[in-house]
Design an enzyme around this catalytic site. Structure first.
Site, PDB file in Angstrom:
ATOM      1  N   GLU A 279       2.084   1.771  -3.479  1.00  0.00           N
ATOM      2  CA  GLU A 279       1.016   2.293  -4.347  1.00  0.00           C
ATOM      3  C   GLU A 279       0.963   3.815  -4.273  1.00  0.00           C
ATOM      4  O   GLU A 279       0.823   4.502  -5.287  1.00  0.00           O
ATOM      5  CB  GLU A 279      -0.320   1.692  -3.924  1.00  0.00           C
ATOM      6  CG  GLU A 279      -1.526   2.254  -4.652  1.00  0.00           C
ATOM      7  CD  GLU A 279      -2.727   2.453  -3.751  1.00  0.00           C
ATOM      8  OE1 GLU A 279      -3.302   3.554  -3.764  1.00  0.00           O
ATOM      9  OE2 GLU A 279      -3.073   1.493  -3.022  1.00  0.00           O
ATOM     10  N   HIS A 280       1.090   4.358  -3.065  1.00  0.00           N
ATOM     11  CA  HIS A 280       1.108   5.818  -2.900  1.00  0.00           C
ATOM     12  C   HIS A 280       2.317   6.435  -3.594  1.00  0.00           C
ATOM     13  O   HIS A 280       2.207   7.457  -4.287  1.00  0.00           O
ATOM     14  CB  HIS A 280       1.155   6.166  -1.407  1.00  0.00           C
ATOM     15  CG  HIS A 280      -0.170   6.165  -0.734  1.00  0.00           C
ATOM     16  ND1 HIS A 280      -0.740   7.290  -0.196  1.00  0.00           N
ATOM     17  CD2 HIS A 280      -1.060   5.156  -0.503  1.00  0.00           C
ATOM     18  CE1 HIS A 280      -1.907   6.993   0.341  1.00  0.00           C
ATOM     19  NE2 HIS A 280      -2.125   5.697   0.178  1.00  0.00           N
TER      20      HIS A 280
ATOM     21  N   HIS B  95       0.829  -1.206   0.000  1.00  0.00           N
ATOM     22  CA  HIS B  95       0.000   0.000   0.000  1.00  0.00           C
ATOM     23  C   HIS B  95       0.865   1.259   0.000  1.00  0.00           C
ATOM     24  O   HIS B  95       0.561   2.242  -0.702  1.00  0.00           O
ATOM     25  CB  HIS B  95      -0.907  -0.035   1.236  1.00  0.00           C
ATOM     26  CG  HIS B  95      -1.745   1.190   1.408  1.00  0.00           C
ATOM     27  ND1 HIS B  95      -1.511   2.119   2.402  1.00  0.00           N
ATOM     28  CD2 HIS B  95      -2.807   1.650   0.704  1.00  0.00           C
ATOM     29  CE1 HIS B  95      -2.399   3.086   2.309  1.00  0.00           C
ATOM     30  NE2 HIS B  95      -3.202   2.837   1.295  1.00  0.00           N
TER      31      HIS B  95
ATOM     32  N   GLU C  87      -4.225   8.271   7.052  1.00  0.00           N
ATOM     33  CA  GLU C  87      -5.226   7.358   6.493  1.00  0.00           C
ATOM     34  C   GLU C  87      -5.564   6.250   7.482  1.00  0.00           C
ATOM     35  O   GLU C  87      -6.731   5.869   7.637  1.00  0.00           O
ATOM     36  CB  GLU C  87      -4.685   6.756   5.193  1.00  0.00           C
ATOM     37  CG  GLU C  87      -5.672   5.885   4.443  1.00  0.00           C
ATOM     38  CD  GLU C  87      -5.095   5.347   3.147  1.00  0.00           C
ATOM     39  OE1 GLU C  87      -5.751   4.458   2.555  1.00  0.00           O
ATOM     40  OE2 GLU C  87      -4.017   5.806   2.717  1.00  0.00           O
TER      41      GLU C  87
END
Length: 449
Positions: free
Chosen positions: A77-78, A74, A154
């Site tokens: 991905e950012h 994740h 997040e």
């Protein structure tokens, strides 16, 4: 139609190999090319559309991380949107937005997807930008620190959403410390110390051509798409020696799940969030079509048993539904409800009673017909946009090893019998179940229930 897996023998060759997979009357022409590097390109040409959805799918998700790496997929991905050797982060986003397009990405437990949706005339731009960011991100140290802060926010935001948190709690109840039981985002404890070097290593080891499927759907020409992809990847780390496409993730050995347990996350909320369920079946299990029908009947819509009983007749919850989660080697089947804390006991009692009733008595012929109709209708209606068609191509290749024609899929749903559904219901709903609860309760409040 030749299954897409048939062309895998072409992997490792020095030339690209292309096959037509289908000329579906309910869709467009689907073609598949295996590049010498092992990267696969699938397209569905739909001339009536004026848009194209383009996606790069990588067979890497959070379950591929070790414990200390939790959140790396994740995090990566950012970072891939933060800049390449050719473009800054602003140039990446501005290039697509300048033509009215949109781009985004998401990470799951078994794969990661980067996608763009643009007008058909702007597909060359989208291919160049998306291939650039996936293949050649620089992962600058300053960007790692910036995105670390974003991801920690997040995670904190997720903790403030009990309706989301309860699903993660339920996964932990079923899978425990197995990677399928961990948060996709990682935790503050794993994300905070993660270094650029660790993320870079994960990136280059995992993002290789054999693990990547590129899919596009809309008004396009397959040969042109393949040519543009090869041009965009030339000279990048994805421009590699000949290799064979990676096989899909194996279904065996099956993931060992925990005995039925109860997990409670005490939180001062106005609403309680509960999930009751058990291990299900994996995504390639032939009974998945029967499971879809069972899910529709139990809690898949406003006419479902649980919705009618708990919301419509008794007004105990605003949201109540059942769902199935499926992985390569495991699955889940569960019921979610959000209700006032004082109504939790009654909601759980009604839910358990309905599940036990279906396990013992099955569903009716009328419910079978309705459940089939819901499955077929939702699938076909879901193919009304290029994004869903693009996803179907990629998932067929990446997760199943073939692309099932629409007519065949509808026939498989039609072939589901009452015995199929009732036998599966007895297996999944007849035993002990795990319970996850987020709300204003003591941790021991549900242990004796």
């Amino acid at each position: 139609m030749a299954p897409s897996g048939d062309a895998r023998s072409a992997g490792g060759s020095t030339r690209a190999v292309t096959r037509t997979l289908s000329d579906d009357p309910l869709g467009g022409t689907v073609r598949r090319t295996v590049l010498p590097s092992g990267l696969r390109v699938l397209t569905e040409a739909i001339p009536a559309m004026r848009s194209v959805s383009f996606g790069i799918w990588v067979a890497v998700g959070s379950r591929d991380e070790t414990g200390p790496q939790a959140g790396a997929a994740h995090f990566l991905e950012h970072l891939l949107f933060k800049g390449t050797r050719k473009r800054s982060a602003l140039e990446i986003s501005a290039a697509i937005e300048a033509v009215g397009g949109e781009t985004n990405a998401f990470t799951t437990k078994e794969y990661t997807c980067y996608y763009a949706r643009v007008l058909d005339d702007d597909l060359p731009l989208a291919i160049d930008v998306m291939c650039d960011l996936v293949a050649d991100s620089v992962l600058a140290e300053a960007d790692v620190e910036t995105e670390r802060g974003v991801i920690l926010e997040e995670i904190a935001m997720h903790d403030d959403e009990p309706g989301d948190e309860v699903h993660d709690l339920f996964a932990r109840a079923v899978y425990g410390d197995h990677p399928l039981g961990r948060l996709i985002s990682g935790t503050e404890e794993t994300v905070t110390p993660m270094t650029r070097r660790q993320i870079q290593s994960f990136y280059r080891r995992r993002y290789t051509p054999p693990q990547i499927v590129i899919a596009a759907a809309g008004n396009l020409d397959h040969t042109a798409v393949v040519k543009l992809v090869r041009q965009a990847l030339r000279g990048t780390p994805l421009d590699t020696d000949p290799a064979t496409p990676a096989p899909r993730r194996p279904a065996t050995p099956a993931v060992r799940t925990k005995p039925a347990t109860t997990l409670v996350e005490p939180k001062e909320t106005e609403q309680a969030h509960v999930i009751l369920g058990s291990p299900g079946i994996d995504r390639t299990d032939e009974r998945r079509f029967a499971l879809g029908v069972l899910n529709n009947v139990l809690g898949g819509g406003m006419s479902s048993r649980l919705f009618q009983e708990i919301r419509e007749q008794r007004g105990l919850a605003y949201s109540v539904y059942s769902y199935a989660g499926q992985y390569a080697d495991s699955g889940l089947f569960a019921v979610y409800a959000g209700c006032a804390p004082g109504k939790v006991d009654e909601v759980l009692e009604l839910t358990r009673a309905e599940l036990a009733r279906v396990a013992a008595e099955g569903i009716t012929e009328t419910e079978l017909a309705r459940g089939k109709g819901m499955s077929k209708g939702s699938f076909v209606l879901g193919l009304e946009d290029t994004g869903s068609r693009m996803s179907r191509l990629a998932k067929g290749e990446l997760l199943y090893g073939n692309l099932m024609p629409v007519d065949e899929l509808l026939a498989r749903v039609d072939a589901v019998t009452l015995d199929d559904v009732n036998g599966l219901a007895a297996e999944l709903l007849g035993g002990p179940m795990s319970l996850a609860v987020v709300g204003p309760f003591d941790e021991s409040a549900f242990l004796a229930r």
